[in-house]
Write a protein that holds these residues in place. Structure first.
Motif, PDB file in Angstrom:
ATOM      1  N   ASN A   1     -10.748  39.215   5.268  1.00 49.06           N
ATOM      2  CA  ASN A   1     -10.558  40.417   4.464  1.00 49.06           C
ATOM      3  C   ASN A   1     -11.742  41.332   4.688  1.00 49.06           C
ATOM      4  O   ASN A   1     -12.848  40.855   4.945  1.00 49.06           O
ATOM      5  CB  ASN A   1     -10.503  40.072   2.972  1.00 49.06           C
ATOM      6  CG  ASN A   1      -9.099  39.883   2.473  1.00 49.06           C
ATOM      7  OD1 ASN A   1      -8.136  40.211   3.148  1.00 49.06           O
ATOM      8  ND2 ASN A   1      -8.983  39.344   1.274  1.00 49.06           N
ATOM      9  N   GLU A   2     -11.526  42.625   4.563  1.00 50.96           N
ATOM     10  CA  GLU A   2     -12.648  43.546   4.667  1.00 50.96           C
ATOM     11  C   GLU A   2     -13.496  43.528   3.402  1.00 50.96           C
ATOM     12  O   GLU A   2     -14.692  43.759   3.450  1.00 50.96           O
ATOM     13  CB  GLU A   2     -12.146  44.953   4.955  1.00 50.96           C
ATOM     14  CG  GLU A   2     -11.613  45.073   6.372  1.00 50.96           C
ATOM     15  CD  GLU A   2     -11.364  46.506   6.766  1.00 50.96           C
ATOM     16  OE1 GLU A   2     -12.012  47.404   6.197  1.00 50.96           O
ATOM     17  OE2 GLU A   2     -10.535  46.711   7.647  1.00 50.96           O
ATOM     18  N   ARG A   3     -12.859  43.240   2.262  1.00 53.17           N
ATOM     19  CA  ARG A   3     -13.589  43.162   0.997  1.00 53.17           C
ATOM     20  C   ARG A   3     -13.240  41.867   0.287  1.00 53.17           C
ATOM     21  O   ARG A   3     -12.198  41.263   0.549  1.00 53.17           O
ATOM     22  CB  ARG A   3     -13.199  44.331   0.089  1.00 53.17           C
ATOM     23  CG  ARG A   3     -13.633  45.651   0.652  1.00 53.17           C
ATOM     24  CD  ARG A   3     -13.736  46.685  -0.423  1.00 53.17           C
ATOM     25  NE  ARG A   3     -12.462  47.365  -0.663  1.00 53.17           N
ATOM     26  CZ  ARG A   3     -12.249  48.130  -1.722  1.00 53.17           C
ATOM     27  NH1 ARG A   3     -13.178  48.306  -2.609  1.00 53.17           N
ATOM     28  NH2 ARG A   3     -11.101  48.723  -1.870  1.00 53.17           N
ATOM     29  N   ARG A   4     -14.133  41.457  -0.608  1.00 57.78           N
ATOM     30  CA  ARG A   4     -13.855  40.261  -1.405  1.00 57.78           C
ATOM     31  C   ARG A   4     -12.644  40.504  -2.280  1.00 57.78           C
ATOM     32  O   ARG A   4     -12.413  41.609  -2.748  1.00 57.78           O
ATOM     33  CB  ARG A   4     -15.059  39.914  -2.281  1.00 57.78           C
ATOM     34  CG  ARG A   4     -16.169  39.354  -1.476  1.00 57.78           C
ATOM     35  CD  ARG A   4     -17.387  38.956  -2.239  1.00 57.78           C
ATOM     36  NE  ARG A   4     -17.289  38.900  -3.684  1.00 57.78           N
ATOM     37  CZ  ARG A   4     -18.326  38.878  -4.477  1.00 57.78           C
ATOM     38  NH1 ARG A   4     -19.534  38.928  -3.985  1.00 57.78           N
ATOM     39  NH2 ARG A   4     -18.183  38.813  -5.782  1.00 57.78           N
ATOM     40  N   GLY A   5     -11.880  39.444  -2.486  1.00 58.52           N
ATOM     41  CA  GLY A   5     -10.688  39.572  -3.313  1.00 58.52           C
ATOM     42  C   GLY A   5     -10.529  38.375  -4.218  1.00 58.52           C
ATOM     43  O   GLY A   5     -11.423  37.536  -4.333  1.00 58.52           O
ATOM     44  N   ASP A   6      -9.376  38.268  -4.834  1.00 60.51           N
ATOM     45  CA  ASP A   6      -9.105  37.154  -5.734  1.00 60.51           C
ATOM     46  C   ASP A   6      -8.632  35.928  -4.944  1.00 60.51           C
ATOM     47  O   ASP A   6      -8.474  35.975  -3.725  1.00 60.51           O
ATOM     48  CB  ASP A   6      -8.079  37.562  -6.787  1.00 60.51           C
ATOM     49  CG  ASP A   6      -6.748  37.990  -6.187  1.00 60.51           C
ATOM     50  OD1 ASP A   6      -6.571  37.869  -4.959  1.00 60.51           O
ATOM     51  OD2 ASP A   6      -5.880  38.435  -6.956  1.00 60.51           O
ATOM     52  N   ALA A   7      -8.395  34.850  -5.660  1.00 57.01           N
ATOM     53  CA  ALA A   7      -8.001  33.587  -5.027  1.00 57.01           C
ATOM     54  C   ALA A   7      -6.681  33.715  -4.273  1.00 57.01           C
ATOM     55  O   ALA A   7      -6.512  33.136  -3.198  1.00 57.01           O
ATOM     56  CB  ALA A   7      -7.912  32.486  -6.077  1.00 57.01           C
ATOM     57  N   ALA A   8      -5.755  34.477  -4.826  1.00 49.64           N
ATOM     58  CA  ALA A   8      -4.444  34.628  -4.171  1.00 49.64           C
ATOM     59  C   ALA A   8      -4.584  35.307  -2.806  1.00 49.64           C
ATOM     60  O   ALA A   8      -3.943  34.897  -1.833  1.00 49.64           O
ATOM     61  CB  ALA A   8      -3.504  35.425  -5.064  1.00 49.64           C
ATOM     62  N   SER A   9      -5.427  36.313  -2.712  1.00 50.00           N
ATOM     63  CA  SER A   9      -5.601  36.992  -1.423  1.00 50.00           C
ATOM     64  C   SER A   9      -6.377  36.119  -0.446  1.00 50.00           C
ATOM     65  O   SER A   9      -6.197  36.235   0.764  1.00 50.00           O
ATOM     66  CB  SER A   9      -6.283  38.344  -1.603  1.00 50.00           C
ATOM     67  OG  SER A   9      -7.589  38.190  -2.097  1.00 50.00           O
ATOM     68  N   ALA A  10      -7.216  35.230  -0.941  1.00 46.81           N
ATOM     69  CA  ALA A  10      -7.976  34.332  -0.064  1.00 46.81           C
ATOM     70  C   ALA A  10      -7.083  33.266   0.559  1.00 46.81           C
ATOM     71  O   ALA A  10      -7.332  32.824   1.678  1.00 46.81           O
ATOM     72  CB  ALA A  10      -9.109  33.678  -0.841  1.00 46.81           C
ATOM     73  N   ARG A  11      -6.038  32.856  -0.120  1.00 49.22           N
ATOM     74  CA  ARG A  11      -5.164  31.781   0.378  1.00 49.22           C
ATOM     75  C   ARG A  11      -4.462  32.113   1.698  1.00 49.22           C
ATOM     76  O   ARG A  11      -4.070  31.218   2.421  1.00 49.22           O
ATOM     77  CB  ARG A  11      -4.133  31.409  -0.678  1.00 49.22           C
ATOM     78  CG  ARG A  11      -4.708  30.568  -1.771  1.00 49.22           C
ATOM     79  CD  ARG A  11      -3.633  30.032  -2.718  1.00 49.22           C
ATOM     80  NE  ARG A  11      -4.253  29.689  -3.967  1.00 49.22           N
ATOM     81  CZ  ARG A  11      -4.213  30.433  -5.072  1.00 49.22           C
ATOM     82  NH1 ARG A  11      -3.524  31.557  -5.088  1.00 49.22           N
ATOM     83  NH2 ARG A  11      -4.828  30.056  -6.160  1.00 49.22           N
ATOM     84  N   VAL A  12      -4.310  33.378   1.996  1.00 52.91           N
ATOM     85  CA  VAL A  12      -3.637  33.751   3.237  1.00 52.91           C
ATOM     86  C   VAL A  12      -4.613  33.866   4.409  1.00 52.91           C
ATOM     87  O   VAL A  12      -4.204  34.189   5.515  1.00 52.91           O
ATOM     88  CB  VAL A  12      -2.838  35.067   3.079  1.00 52.91           C
ATOM     89  CG1 VAL A  12      -1.777  34.924   2.003  1.00 52.91           C
ATOM     90  CG2 VAL A  12      -3.762  36.234   2.784  1.00 52.91           C
ATOM     91  N   LEU A  13      -5.880  33.576   4.174  1.00 49.29           N
ATOM     92  CA  LEU A  13      -6.903  33.715   5.212  1.00 49.29           C
ATOM     93  C   LEU A  13      -7.210  32.400   5.924  1.00 49.29           C
ATOM     94  O   LEU A  13      -8.024  32.377   6.842  1.00 49.29           O
ATOM     95  CB  LEU A  13      -8.195  34.272   4.595  1.00 49.29           C
ATOM     96  CG  LEU A  13      -8.040  35.592   3.852  1.00 49.29           C
ATOM     97  CD1 LEU A  13      -9.374  35.991   3.219  1.00 49.29           C
ATOM     98  CD2 LEU A  13      -7.535  36.680   4.776  1.00 49.29           C
ATOM     99  N   TYR A  14      -6.575  31.310   5.508  1.00 47.18           N
ATOM    100  CA  TYR A  14      -6.819  30.014   6.130  1.00 47.18           C
ATOM    101  C   TYR A  14      -5.541  29.180   6.150  1.00 47.18           C
ATOM    102  O   TYR A  14      -4.605  29.435   5.404  1.00 47.18           O
ATOM    103  CB  TYR A  14      -7.936  29.257   5.417  1.00 47.18           C
ATOM    104  CG  TYR A  14      -7.629  28.908   3.970  1.00 47.18           C
ATOM    105  CD1 TYR A  14      -6.946  27.744   3.645  1.00 47.18           C
ATOM    106  CD2 TYR A  14      -8.016  29.744   2.936  1.00 47.18           C
ATOM    107  CE1 TYR A  14      -6.660  27.422   2.333  1.00 47.18           C
ATOM    108  CE2 TYR A  14      -7.739  29.435   1.622  1.00 47.18           C
ATOM    109  CZ  TYR A  14      -7.057  28.274   1.320  1.00 47.18           C
ATOM    110  OH  TYR A  14      -6.758  27.969   0.022  1.00 47.18           O
TER     111      TYR A  14
END
Length: 74
Positions: free
Chosen positions: A54-67
């Motif tokens: 992500n370009e910016r920090r986000g919540d847990a839900a947005s982090a789940r799609v990064l791995y």
């Protein structure tokens, strides 16, 4: 995996994180696409492959799609 950056840094400094199978002790170590992270949390070990950033920090839900979850061990 944890709620705060300070908690994540503590995991790294205390040796609970491996990057591509090598123990990492520097919280500032750069992570690249495709890297495999092994993280020891409490009584669980999670193995994750980095698939995006992500370009910016986000919540847990947005982090789940990064791995991609490669495995969990107890």
């Amino acid at each position: 995996m944890v709620k705060a950056r300070t908690s994540a840094a503590e995991l790294v400094v205390t040796g609970h994180v491996r990057v591509n199978g090598v123990r990492e002790t520097s919280p500032g170590h750069a992570i690249k696409l495709g890297d495999v992270l092994t993280i020891a949390l409490d009584r669980t070990v999670r193995v994750l492959k980095v698939t995006a950033f992500n370009e910016r920090r986000g919540d847990a839900a947005s982090a789940r799609v990064l791995y991609e979850e490669l495995g969990t061990r107890n």
